[in-house]
Design a protein around this motif. Structure first.
Motif, short mmCIF file in Angstrom:
data_model
loop_
_atom_site.label_atom_id
_atom_site.label_comp_id
_atom_site.label_asym_id
_atom_site.label_seq_id
_atom_site.Cartn_x
_atom_site.Cartn_y
_atom_site.Cartn_z
N ARG A 70 49.77 73.21 49.15
CA ARG A 70 49.92 71.60 49.42
C ARG A 70 48.65 71.15 50.27
O ARG A 70 48.18 71.79 50.93
N LEU A 71 48.09 70.24 49.61
CA LEU A 71 46.72 69.51 50.23
C LEU A 71 47.22 68.53 50.89
O LEU A 71 47.74 67.61 50.24
N THR A 72 46.84 68.23 52.36
CA THR A 72 46.81 67.03 52.73
C THR A 72 45.51 66.62 53.39
O THR A 72 44.68 67.46 53.45
N GLY A 73 45.48 65.32 53.72
CA GLY A 73 44.23 64.62 54.45
C GLY A 73 44.22 64.56 55.71
O GLY A 73 45.14 64.94 56.51
N SER A 74 43.11 63.99 56.33
CA SER A 74 42.97 63.85 57.74
C SER A 74 44.14 62.94 58.53
O SER A 74 44.54 63.19 59.68
N ASP A 75 44.61 62.12 57.83
CA ASP A 75 45.74 61.13 57.95
C ASP A 75 47.23 61.88 58.03
O ASP A 75 48.15 61.08 58.47
N GLY A 76 47.27 63.13 57.50
CA GLY A 76 48.55 63.82 57.05
C GLY A 76 49.05 63.40 56.16
O GLY A 76 50.10 64.05 55.69
N GLU A 181 56.85 75.43 54.56
CA GLU A 181 57.85 75.96 53.82
C GLU A 181 57.51 77.59 53.41
O GLU A 181 56.32 77.89 53.34
N PRO A 182 58.59 78.37 53.31
CA PRO A 182 58.25 79.74 52.76
C PRO A 182 57.41 79.99 51.84
O PRO A 182 57.78 79.37 50.67
N GLY A 183 56.32 80.75 51.86
CA GLY A 183 55.32 81.01 50.79
C GLY A 183 54.38 80.02 50.44
O GLY A 183 53.92 80.15 49.37
N ARG A 184 54.34 79.02 51.21
CA ARG A 184 53.24 77.77 50.95
C ARG A 184 52.06 77.93 51.95
O ARG A 184 52.28 78.32 52.94
N ILE A 185 50.93 77.90 51.16
CA ILE A 185 49.51 77.65 52.13
C ILE A 185 49.27 76.09 52.22
O ILE A 185 49.37 75.40 51.10
N ASP A 186 49.32 75.60 53.36
CA ASP A 186 48.97 74.32 53.54
C ASP A 186 47.30 74.17 53.84
O ASP A 186 46.60 74.83 54.55
N MET A 187 46.52 73.70 53.04
CA MET A 187 45.30 73.37 53.12
C MET A 187 44.92 71.68 53.53
O MET A 187 45.54 70.80 53.13
N VAL A 188 44.20 71.66 54.50
CA VAL A 188 44.15 70.20 55.22
C VAL A 188 42.55 69.64 55.09
O VAL A 188 41.69 70.52 55.54
N ARG A 189 42.29 68.78 54.46
CA ARG A 189 40.99 68.15 54.28
C ARG A 189 40.75 67.19 55.61
O ARG A 189 41.02 66.17 55.67
N GLY A 190 40.26 67.94 56.66
CA GLY A 190 40.01 67.09 57.97
C GLY A 190 38.87 66.14 57.88
O GLY A 190 37.96 66.17 56.86
#
Length: 371
Positions: A70-76, A181-190
Motif C-alpha cells: 500500500r502506498l500513502t502520501g505525506s497527508d496519510g 494488515e498481515p503480509g502488507r508492506i506500507d510505503m509512505v511518500r513523505g
C-alpha cells in the motif's frame, strides 16, 4: 571444472549452490573470520528471487511472507495498492546469509573463512587467487562475489562506488502499533523521505527510511541520528515518526551504487552480484538480482561451457534495475546532478536493445539457455 568464489555473502553462497547443482567443483573464500554477515539490516526477496532460489532447491523459511503493498502520501491518504506475486518475503539479511551458508555446509562444499583476497594470477588455462597470508588457490574460473567494495573488481574494472545522495535509516520496534494488515508492506511518500514498514506475525515492526542528505561521516551518535530523522518525519500526517520514536536502536548507512561497469570479466575472472552491478536500494531488487545471477551463470557453464550467454542475458536486465533505482533516487534527491543524464542515456540504450527471451525461462533449471 573448478570455480573459486571470493565472498560468502548472498551472491557467493548462492553461486556455490547453483554451480554445485550443475556438477561444477566449487570452493568459497571469505575475508571475515565468521562470515561477516550484515548485522541488523533487512531486505525483501521478490518473486523473481524466490523463483531463482527454488531452482537450486532452496526455499527460505526465515522472515515472513509479503502479499501486498500500500502506498500513502505525506497527508496519510492512500495513493494506491497492489497484490504481490506469490513468494515475496521480508527477511533480515543476516538470517538469509546464515541460511544460505548452512545449506552450503550441508551439501559439503568447502568454505574458508579469514581468507582475504589480495591478487590473482593467470597461468595458461588456470587462474590462482592469492590471499593475504600468502596462500594461493587455483581454478578454471575465479568469481568475484565480494560486494560493493569488491577487491576482485579492482583487477577487472576499477570502478569506485558512488554515494547516491541518500542516507538510509532502519530499525525494528516491538512496541510500535502502526496501521497494518498481515503480509502488507506500507510505503509512505513523505514530504522529505521515502519510508517503508511491515509488521511481522509476531508483532515486530520492520522499517526503513531513505532521506536525501550529505553522506554520513560516522561522527553522529545514534540519538542525534534518531532526532534528525524525527525532524524530517514529524511534519507528515503518517505513523512514521511514531514508529521511529518507538524504536530503541536506530541504525543508519549511506546508500551507494556503481556506475555501470564496462567490464564484468577479464581473462578467467568474473564479477557477479553487487560487485558487478550494485544499484541504489530504491527498487529492493539487490538480493533477487544476485540469485538470478547465480542460476543463469550455472546454466551458462552447464549448457555452453561459456560466459557469453550469461553476460548477454544478465547485463541488460540488471542495468535496467540500476536505471529504475536511479530514477527513483533522482526523484527523491533532485540535487544529485549526475543522475538525470545517466538515467536518460541508459534508458535509451535499453529501449534500443531489449534482451531476448523470458527471464522466467532463463531461470527454469530444466530449460537450456539460448546460445
Amino acid at each position: 571444472m573448478r570455480v573459486v568464489i571470493i565472498g560468502s555473502g548472498i551472491a557467493g553462497t548462492t553461486a556455490a549452490l547453483a554451480l554445485d547443482k550443475a556438477g561444477i567443483d566449487v570452493s568459497v573464500h571469505e575475508a571475515h573470520p565468521c562470515g561477516g554477515a550484515d548485522i541488523g539490516a533487512f531486505l525483501t526477496v521478490a518473486a523473481n528471487g524466490m523463483r531463482a532460489l527454488r531452482q537450486i532447491d532452496v526455499v527460505p523459511e526465515v522472515g515472513f511472507p509479503l502479499t501486498s503493498l500500500r502506498l500513502t502520501g505525506s497527508d496519510g491518504a492512500e495513493l494506491g495498492s497492489s497484490a504481490f506475486d506469490d513468494g515475496y518475503r521480508c527477511v533480515r539479511r543476516a538470517e538469509l546469509c546464515d541460511l544460505l551458508r548452512s545449506e552450503v555446509h550441508r551439501r559439503g562444499l568447502p568454505v574458508e573463512y579469514g581468507a582475504r583476497f589480495v591478487a590473482a594470477e593467470h597461468d595458461g588455462d588456470q587462474v590462482a587467487a592469492r590471499f593475504a597470508d600468502g596462500r594461493a588457490v587455483a581454478g578454471d574460473l575465479l568469481i568475484g562475489a565480494d560486494g560493493l567494495n569488491s577487491a576482485v573488481r579492482a583487477l577487472i574494472d576499477p570502478v569506485s562506488k558512488r554515494y547516491v545522495g541518500q542516507q538510509v535509516f532502519y530499525g525494528y520496534s516491538d512496541s510500535a502499533e502502526p496501521p497494518h494488515e498481515p503480509g502488507r508492506i506500507d510505503m509512505v511518500r513523505g514530504g522529505g523521505s521515502a519510508f517503508g514498514y511491515a509488521v511481522s506475525p509476531q508483532g515486530r515492526t520492520f522499517w526503513f527510511s531513505r532521506v536525501p542528505a550529505p553522506s554520513l561521516d560516522g561522527t553522529e551518535g545514534p540519538d542525534a541520528m534518531r532526532d534528525r530523522l524525527l525532524t524530517v518525519l514529524r511534519p507528515d500526517a503518517t505513523p512514521t515518526a511514531d514508529i521511529v520514536a518507538a524504536t530503541d536502536d536506530v541504525c543508519a548507512t549511506n546508500a551507494h551504487d556503481l556506475v555501470p561497469t564496462p567490464r564484468w570479466r577479464k581473462g578467467r575472472m568474473l564479477l557477479i552480484g553487487d560487485a558487478a552491478h550494485a544499484a541504489s536500494p530504491a527498487t529492493g531488487q539487490g538480493a533477487s538480482m544476485a540469485f538470478e545471477d547465480a542460476v543463469v551463470l550455472a546454466k551458462a557453464l552447464r549448457d555452453h561451457g561459456s560466459l557469453d550467454a550469461y553476460e548477454r542475458l544478465r547485463r541488460p536486465r540488471v542495468e535496467r534495475n540500476i536505471v529504475r533505482s536511479a530514477q527513483q533516487s533522482t526523484a527523491l534527491t533532485p540535487d544529485h546532478a549526475e543522475r538525470p543524464e545517466e538515467v536518460e542515456r541508459l534508458g535509451q540504450r535499453h529501449a534500443e536493445a531489449p534482451p531476448d527471451g523470458d527471464p522466467a525461462e532463463w531461470l527454469d533449471w530444466n530449460t537450456e539457455l539460448p546460445v
